[in-house]
Design a protein around this motif. Structure first.
Motif, PDB file in Angstrom:
ATOM      1  N   PHE A  16       2.293 -49.694 -36.903  1.00 32.19           N
ATOM      2  CA  PHE A  16       2.761 -48.912 -34.676  1.00 32.19           C
ATOM      3  C   PHE A  16       2.787 -47.638 -34.938  1.00 32.19           C
ATOM      4  O   PHE A  16       2.413 -47.103 -34.645  1.00 32.19           O
ATOM      5  CB  PHE A  16       2.802 -49.964 -34.351  1.00 32.19           C
ATOM      6  N   LEU A  17       3.845 -47.704 -35.667  1.00 31.75           N
ATOM      7  CA  LEU A  17       5.081 -46.248 -36.076  1.00 31.75           C
ATOM      8  C   LEU A  17       3.834 -45.308 -36.597  1.00 31.75           C
ATOM      9  O   LEU A  17       4.055 -43.958 -36.647  1.00 31.75           O
ATOM     10  CB  LEU A  17       6.342 -46.439 -37.041  1.00 31.75           C
ATOM     11  N   MET A  18       2.959 -45.376 -37.562  1.00 22.72           N
ATOM     12  CA  MET A  18       2.075 -44.705 -38.122  1.00 22.72           C
ATOM     13  C   MET A  18       0.770 -44.080 -36.753  1.00 22.72           C
ATOM     14  O   MET A  18       0.679 -42.702 -36.737  1.00 22.72           O
ATOM     15  CB  MET A  18       1.250 -45.097 -39.495  1.00 22.72           C
ATOM     16  N   LEU A  19       1.184 -45.538 -36.643  1.00 23.27           N
ATOM     17  CA  LEU A  19      -0.380 -44.791 -35.274  1.00 23.27           C
ATOM     18  C   LEU A  19       0.419 -44.263 -34.824  1.00 23.27           C
ATOM     19  O   LEU A  19      -0.497 -42.924 -33.302  1.00 23.27           O
ATOM     20  CB  LEU A  19      -0.671 -46.392 -34.554  1.00 23.27           C
ATOM     21  N   PHE A  20       2.052 -44.282 -33.821  1.00 21.50           N
ATOM     22  CA  PHE A  20       2.152 -43.227 -32.747  1.00 21.50           C
ATOM     23  C   PHE A  20       2.800 -42.258 -33.696  1.00 21.50           C
ATOM     24  O   PHE A  20       2.174 -40.742 -32.450  1.00 21.50           O
ATOM     25  CB  PHE A  20       3.786 -43.318 -31.910  1.00 21.50           C
ATOM     26  N   GLU A  56       6.836 -38.198 -32.517  1.00 22.86           N
ATOM     27  CA  GLU A  56       7.345 -38.268 -34.202  1.00 22.86           C
ATOM     28  C   GLU A  56       8.588 -38.312 -33.407  1.00 22.86           C
ATOM     29  O   GLU A  56       9.125 -37.786 -32.889  1.00 22.86           O
ATOM     30  CB  GLU A  56       6.906 -36.335 -34.655  1.00 22.86           C
ATOM     31  N   PRO A  57       8.972 -39.500 -34.357  1.00 21.92           N
ATOM     32  CA  PRO A  57      10.818 -40.002 -34.272  1.00 21.92           C
ATOM     33  C   PRO A  57      11.363 -38.590 -34.631  1.00 21.92           C
ATOM     34  O   PRO A  57      11.587 -38.308 -36.022  1.00 21.92           O
ATOM     35  CB  PRO A  57      10.870 -41.230 -34.766  1.00 21.92           C
ATOM     36  N   ALA A  58      12.358 -38.293 -34.065  1.00 24.27           N
ATOM     37  CA  ALA A  58      13.018 -36.980 -34.354  1.00 24.27           C
ATOM     38  C   ALA A  58      13.831 -37.813 -35.835  1.00 24.27           C
ATOM     39  O   ALA A  58      14.204 -36.823 -37.436  1.00 24.27           O
ATOM     40  CB  ALA A  58      14.076 -36.959 -33.751  1.00 24.27           C
ATOM     41  N   SER A  59      14.480 -38.718 -36.391  1.00 23.89           N
ATOM     42  CA  SER A  59      15.068 -39.528 -37.578  1.00 23.89           C
ATOM     43  C   SER A  59      14.700 -40.986 -37.100  1.00 23.89           C
ATOM     44  O   SER A  59      13.836 -41.649 -36.039  1.00 23.89           O
ATOM     45  CB  SER A  59      16.319 -39.576 -37.235  1.00 23.89           C
ATOM     46  N   PHE A  62      19.154 -49.098 -35.308  1.00 22.77           N
ATOM     47  CA  PHE A  62      17.684 -48.296 -36.021  1.00 22.77           C
ATOM     48  C   PHE A  62      16.810 -49.092 -35.012  1.00 22.77           C
ATOM     49  O   PHE A  62      16.482 -49.470 -34.933  1.00 22.77           O
ATOM     50  CB  PHE A  62      17.422 -49.056 -37.420  1.00 22.77           C
ATOM     51  N   ILE A  63      15.327 -47.839 -34.594  1.00 21.60           N
ATOM     52  CA  ILE A  63      14.574 -47.657 -34.171  1.00 21.60           C
ATOM     53  C   ILE A  63      13.505 -48.722 -34.654  1.00 21.60           C
ATOM     54  O   ILE A  63      13.676 -49.938 -35.990  1.00 21.60           O
ATOM     55  CB  ILE A  63      13.646 -46.077 -34.095  1.00 21.60           C
ATOM     56  N   SER A  64      13.463 -49.355 -33.592  1.00 20.70           N
ATOM     57  CA  SER A  64      12.552 -50.345 -33.523  1.00 20.70           C
ATOM     58  C   SER A  64      11.768 -51.028 -32.541  1.00 20.70           C
ATOM     59  O   SER A  64      10.468 -51.671 -32.982  1.00 20.70           O
ATOM     60  CB  SER A  64      13.589 -52.066 -33.768  1.00 20.70           C
ATOM     61  N   VAL A  65      11.967 -49.979 -31.254  1.00 20.73           N
ATOM     62  CA  VAL A  65      10.592 -50.558 -30.033  1.00 20.73           C
ATOM     63  C   VAL A  65      10.444 -48.804 -30.211  1.00 20.73           C
ATOM     64  O   VAL A  65      11.036 -48.022 -30.176  1.00 20.73           O
ATOM     65  CB  VAL A  65      11.666 -51.153 -29.002  1.00 20.73           C
ATOM     66  N   PHE A  66       8.938 -49.049 -29.469  1.00 21.65           N
ATOM     67  CA  PHE A  66       8.556 -48.156 -28.736  1.00 21.65           C
ATOM     68  C   PHE A  66       8.851 -47.807 -26.919  1.00 21.65           C
ATOM     69  O   PHE A  66       7.981 -48.522 -26.327  1.00 21.65           O
ATOM     70  CB  PHE A  66       7.718 -46.593 -29.261  1.00 21.65           C
ATOM     71  N   SER A  67       9.645 -46.969 -25.940  1.00 18.64           N
ATOM     72  CA  SER A  67       9.447 -47.180 -24.899  1.00 18.64           C
ATOM     73  C   SER A  67       8.754 -45.826 -24.359  1.00 18.64           C
ATOM     74  O   SER A  67       9.095 -45.138 -24.241  1.00 18.64           O
ATOM     75  CB  SER A  67      10.776 -46.718 -25.034  1.00 18.64           C
ATOM     76  N   TYR A  68       7.128 -46.674 -23.793  1.00 19.66           N
ATOM     77  CA  TYR A  68       6.125 -46.130 -22.903  1.00 19.66           C
ATOM     78  C   TYR A  68       7.611 -44.918 -21.954  1.00 19.66           C
ATOM     79  O   TYR A  68       6.756 -43.969 -21.432  1.00 19.66           O
ATOM     80  CB  TYR A  68       5.433 -46.612 -22.199  1.00 19.66           C
ATOM     81  N   ALA A  69       7.463 -45.635 -20.953  1.00 19.88           N
ATOM     82  CA  ALA A  69       8.734 -45.483 -20.093  1.00 19.88           C
ATOM     83  C   ALA A  69       8.946 -44.126 -20.379  1.00 19.88           C
ATOM     84  O   ALA A  69       9.190 -42.741 -19.886  1.00 19.88           O
ATOM     85  CB  ALA A  69       9.552 -45.590 -19.259  1.00 19.88           C
ATOM     86  N   ASP A  70       9.586 -43.552 -21.914  1.00 19.00           N
ATOM     87  CA  ASP A  70      11.264 -42.187 -21.789  1.00 19.00           C
ATOM     88  C   ASP A  70      10.030 -41.495 -23.017  1.00 19.00           C
ATOM     89  O   ASP A  70      10.585 -40.568 -23.369  1.00 19.00           O
ATOM     90  CB  ASP A  70      11.834 -43.158 -22.929  1.00 19.00           C
ATOM     91  N   ALA A  71       8.723 -42.333 -24.050  1.00 18.68           N
ATOM     92  CA  ALA A  71       8.293 -41.711 -24.395  1.00 18.68           C
ATOM     93  C   ALA A  71       9.367 -41.549 -25.891  1.00 18.68           C
ATOM     94  O   ALA A  71       9.304 -40.227 -26.349  1.00 18.68           O
ATOM     95  CB  ALA A  71       7.355 -40.360 -24.354  1.00 18.68           C
ATOM     96  N   GLN A  72       9.977 -42.817 -26.087  1.00 21.70           N
ATOM     97  CA  GLN A  72      11.276 -42.648 -27.231  1.00 21.70           C
ATOM     98  C   GLN A  72      11.434 -43.671 -27.883  1.00 21.70           C
ATOM     99  O   GLN A  72      10.822 -44.653 -27.821  1.00 21.70           O
ATOM    100  CB  GLN A  72      12.425 -42.382 -26.549  1.00 21.70           C
ATOM    101  N   PHE A  73      11.848 -43.290 -29.230  1.00 26.41           N
ATOM    102  CA  PHE A  73      11.643 -44.232 -30.267  1.00 26.41           C
ATOM    103  C   PHE A  73      13.315 -44.727 -30.088  1.00 26.41           C
ATOM    104  O   PHE A  73      14.510 -44.645 -30.128  1.00 26.41           O
ATOM    105  CB  PHE A  73      11.559 -44.229 -31.610  1.00 26.41           C
TER     106      PHE A  73
END
Ligand SMILES: [Zn+2]
Length: 175
Positions: free
Chosen positions: A122-126, A132-135, A145-156
């Motif tokens: 799913f990370l590739m899909l995003f 694109e996560p900054a890091s 470490f990023i494990s979730v995408f937040s739709y509200a904030d569009a952040q990892f």
């Protein structure tokens, strides 16, 4: 009144009444759209079978102020476990009426490949959709470490921040 012929992935249905539905589509030419399909919920509908969620289709859309789905044919029916989640991600994250060749080609390739591993990344899909996560670290706390995408904030973000921010399951996607 404009008419469009385009390839599309059927993402979801939204019932309008006993006979009609909005069909959510990720299209090659228009990006993500929602088109009303009159009569598609009737037993006699010829379009219903072609426009089941996760089908790849050729669709004819007419735009006369709002979008109508008037005709189409399924090209391929996708039957993979990860496909429903990938479709949910596209529905939530893709921009309406913003065609994106990079995202379209990526999405078509992973669905057509019928490769669960590619579809489940799913990370590739995003990333293909421009997120694109900054890091690899959480954008909120900068530690986890990023494990979730937040739709509200569009952040990892990381798993701890999800709990702190009290985000519900509808607001996030696990990566
Ligand atoms: Zn965090």
């Amino acid at each position: 009144m404009s008419e469009y012929y385009t390839e599309a992935l059927v993402l979801d249905w939204e019932e309008v009444n006993n006979s009609d539905a909005f069909v959510h589509l990720y299209t090659q030419k228009l990006g993500k759209v929602r088109a009303k399909a009159v009569g598609i919920r009737k037993i006699t509908s010829k379009l219903a079978g072609h426009f089941q969620p996760l089908n790849f289709v050729n669709v004819r859309l007419v735009d006369g102020g709002s979008l109508l789905l008037v005709d189409g044919l399924s090209i391929k029916k996708i039957k993979l476990t990860g496909a429903l989640i990938a479709a949910r991600i596209i529905k939530n994250a893709a921009a309406e009426f913003q065609p994106d060749p990079v995202a379209w080609n990526f999405i078509k390739a992973i669905f057509m490949s019928e490769d669960e591993a590619k579809l489940g990344n799913f990370l590739m899909l995003f990333k293909a959709m421009g997120f694109e996560p900054a890091s690899d670290k959480c954008s909120f706390c900068r530690r986890g470490f990023i494990s979730v995408f937040s739709y509200a904030d569009a952040q990892f973000i990381c798993g701890n921040c999800v709990k702190d921010l009290k985000l519900s399951e509808n607001e996030i996607q696990l990566l």
